[in-house]
Enzyme design. Sequence first.
Site, short mmCIF file in Angstrom:
data_model
loop_
_atom_site.label_atom_id
_atom_site.label_comp_id
_atom_site.label_asym_id
_atom_site.label_seq_id
_atom_site.Cartn_x
_atom_site.Cartn_y
_atom_site.Cartn_z
N GLN A 84 1.21 -1.21 -0.03
CA GLN A 84 0.23 0.09 -0.30
C GLN A 84 0.99 1.43 -0.03
OE1 GLN A 84 -2.37 0.74 3.60
NE2 GLN A 84 -3.70 1.97 2.82
N TYR A 135 0.23 5.00 0.54
CA TYR A 135 -0.45 5.95 0.90
C TYR A 135 0.70 6.89 1.67
CZ TYR A 135 -4.92 4.04 -0.04
OH TYR A 135 -6.18 4.15 -0.81
N SER A 136 0.98 6.96 2.68
CA SER A 136 1.56 7.20 3.28
C SER A 136 3.52 8.10 2.86
CB SER A 136 2.28 6.50 4.97
OG SER A 136 1.27 6.29 5.74
N GLU A 158 -10.42 -1.18 5.03
CA GLU A 158 -8.63 -1.86 5.62
C GLU A 158 -9.14 -1.46 7.26
OE1 GLU A 158 -5.93 1.22 5.27
OE2 GLU A 158 -3.96 0.19 5.98
N SER A 207 -4.24 6.98 12.53
CA SER A 207 -4.34 6.53 14.47
C SER A 207 -5.64 6.11 14.40
CB SER A 207 -3.25 7.31 14.46
OG SER A 207 -3.90 8.74 14.75
N ASN A 208 -5.58 5.93 15.95
CA ASN A 208 -6.67 5.82 17.02
C ASN A 208 -7.47 7.56 17.08
OD1 ASN A 208 -6.53 3.41 15.87
ND2 ASN A 208 -6.51 2.52 18.40
N GLU A 209 -6.84 8.15 17.15
CA GLU A 209 -7.09 9.46 17.20
C GLU A 209 -7.76 10.11 15.98
OE1 GLU A 209 -3.72 8.65 17.75
OE2 GLU A 209 -3.54 8.95 19.80
C1 FAD Z 1 3.32 -0.76 11.41
C2 FAD Z 1 2.90 0.09 10.23
C3 FAD Z 1 2.36 -0.08 9.31
C4 FAD Z 1 2.39 1.03 8.20
N1 FAD Z 1 1.88 0.44 7.24
C5 FAD Z 1 1.46 1.65 6.03
C6 FAD Z 1 1.76 1.01 4.53
O1 FAD Z 1 1.51 -0.59 4.52
N2 FAD Z 1 1.54 2.03 3.68
C7 FAD Z 1 1.51 3.04 4.49
O2 FAD Z 1 0.78 3.64 3.28
N3 FAD Z 1 1.33 3.58 5.59
C8 FAD Z 1 0.84 2.79 6.53
N4 FAD Z 1 1.14 3.24 7.43
C9 FAD Z 1 1.30 4.57 7.96
C10 FAD Z 1 0.68 4.90 9.04
O3 FAD Z 1 -0.28 5.00 8.03
C11 FAD Z 1 0.87 6.45 9.87
O4 FAD Z 1 1.82 5.83 10.62
C12 FAD Z 1 -0.80 6.85 10.59
O5 FAD Z 1 -1.14 7.44 9.16
C13 FAD Z 1 0.04 8.49 10.92
O6 FAD Z 1 0.85 8.98 10.20
P1 FAD Z 1 2.19 9.48 10.61
O7 FAD Z 1 2.94 8.19 11.02
O8 FAD Z 1 2.85 10.71 9.55
O9 FAD Z 1 2.19 9.96 12.30
P2 FAD Z 1 1.14 12.24 11.88
O10 FAD Z 1 0.19 12.63 10.93
O11 FAD Z 1 2.19 12.63 11.95
O12 FAD Z 1 0.69 11.90 13.34
C14 FAD Z 1 1.26 12.36 15.07
C15 FAD Z 1 0.65 11.64 15.96
O13 FAD Z 1 -0.41 13.55 15.45
C16 FAD Z 1 -1.22 12.38 15.83
N5 FAD Z 1 -2.16 13.73 14.73
C17 FAD Z 1 -1.99 14.03 14.27
N6 FAD Z 1 -3.11 14.97 13.21
C18 FAD Z 1 -4.17 14.67 14.61
C19 FAD Z 1 -5.62 15.29 14.04
N7 FAD Z 1 -6.05 16.19 13.09
N8 FAD Z 1 -6.34 15.94 15.80
C20 FAD Z 1 -5.28 14.60 16.42
N9 FAD Z 1 -4.60 13.90 16.65
C21 FAD Z 1 -3.80 14.00 15.11
C22 FAD Z 1 -1.84 11.35 15.49
O14 FAD Z 1 -2.82 10.04 15.58
C23 FAD Z 1 -0.19 11.01 16.19
O15 FAD Z 1 -0.35 10.06 17.66
C24 FAD Z 1 1.85 2.50 9.02
C25 FAD Z 1 2.38 2.58 10.37
C26 FAD Z 1 3.18 1.51 10.63
C27 FAD Z 1 2.71 2.48 12.41
#
Ligand code: FAD
Length: 402
Positions: A130, A132-133, A248, A387-389
């Site tokens: 996937q 996405y990120s 998902e 994320s759960n938030e």
């Molecule tokens: C084990 C694992 C596997 C993954 N696999 C994939 C994959 O296969 N493909 C892919 O594309 N991605 C993947 N991901 C990425 C995942 O989707 C992102 O880590 C996730 O969407 C959070 O983005 P970030 O890490 O950039 O954190 P950030 O967006 O930087 O967030 C940091 C913190 O701030 C909080 N936060 C951010 N915005 C808000 C808001 N508006 N309100 C409240 N709180 C907020 C978040 O909850 C988090 O605690 C994976 C992640 C993990 C940990």
Amino acid sequence: MTADPMQRQGLEAFRQEVRGWIAANLTDDLRDAAARATSVFVDKPHAMAWQAILHRHGWAAPHWPREYGGTGWDETQRHIFDSELAAAGAPSLSPMGLRMVAPCIMRFGTPEQKAHYLPRILSGEDFWCQGYSEPQAGSDLASLSLRAERDSEDYVLNGSKIWTTHAHFANRMFCLVRTSRDGRPQQGITFLLLDMALPGIEVRPILTLSGDHDFNQVFFDNVRVPQSGRLGEEDQGWGVAKYLLEFERSAAYAAGLTAALDRLLASAAARDFGEGGTLLDDPAIRRRFARLYTDVHAIHAAEQRMMAAIARGRSPGPASSMLKVQGTEAQQRIQELAVDIAGPYAAPHQFAARAAGSNLPFVGPEDDLTASARYFNGRAASIYGGSNEIQRNIMAKLMLGL
Ligand SMILES: Cc1cc2nc3c(=O)[nH]c(=O)nc-3n(C[C@H](O)[C@H](O)[C@H](O)COP(=O)(O)OP(=O)(O)OC[C@H]3O[C@@H](n4cnc5c(N)ncnc54)[C@H](O)[C@@H]3O)c2cc1C
């Protein structure tokens, strides 16, 4: 479960059929691989070997519509099937193809895309990851910037994706790319299906806290993707992306959680608590089990409602966010309890030594070997899939109207 005695008998016969088939087909090495897995994902060779066995019997994708290779079971039968797999300790299958991109191809794909991709997903010939990120786009996914510019029959991709689970195994990626900067960020995104062997793609590993190599950063340097790989319309990929995320997040949790709890309960019942008692004589431990079993029953009920809606042709909707929060947080509480029950045997160095090939005997019950690695890996569950938030934000907006 249905109250009709005839139906109940039919379901019991179904359960016995599934149980017997699993007992005859789940090999010891597949069961061991699942027991040793510390990540939600079992390694590719074992997951695909198990998928091939299921596929030969027509059971690789019971949740798919029958016309594409599903079984036609109702949600109770699917729950029985999932429960029996979990109780038998079968490896989990990779969700990226079967559970995530497949429903999108069914809904948004051309007849050619459906005919090409769906059978290959079912058989395991294609293994998906996937995209996405990105380094600057996680929770705020719509800010993604991997560029895709049209050049004759192709899109030319430049940029990178990160946290890409199993990109080092995958031969296919579904990927969100930026095709326009006009209008709102959500408007210029396109959904592409691409071949990981294309020139210009580089996959670099990222190791996790638990020592697993699950995910990667993927770099794109002038990668040419044929326009025939586009799913849906150009600049309209956000709708496809959101549809996929609902699937998902709506993974089935209850069966796996129940099996994990049952195993932990048996393990606690086997531990000495002094004066001939076991750990289950500790009221604090008993309370934690009671709370967890109650939570898992509630998750099961919510899951059944959602599965029934999906079976009626609806998308999971915001209920998938609720299930993701409840399922992953219950999973983490079970992993915490496992570490507490293991006590000093959960010391992480024992697992690390085994993973590094040490022949030193493991000290303590075999179940405890993976407790801390699973605990660390399990922290990721409340982050991935959004994320759960962010799920709580979605529920506040779409379910509570806040
Ligand atoms: C084990 C694992 C596997 C993954 N696999 C994939 C994959 O296969 N493909 C892919 O594309 N991605 C993947 N991901 C990425 C995942 O989707 C992102 O880590 C996730 O969407 C959070 O983005 P970030 O890490 O950039 O954190 P950030 O967006 O930087 O967030 C940091 C913190 O701030 C909080 N936060 C951010 N915005 C808000 C808001 N508006 N309100 C409240 N709180 C907020 C978040 O909850 C988090 O605690 C994976 C992640 C993990 C940990």
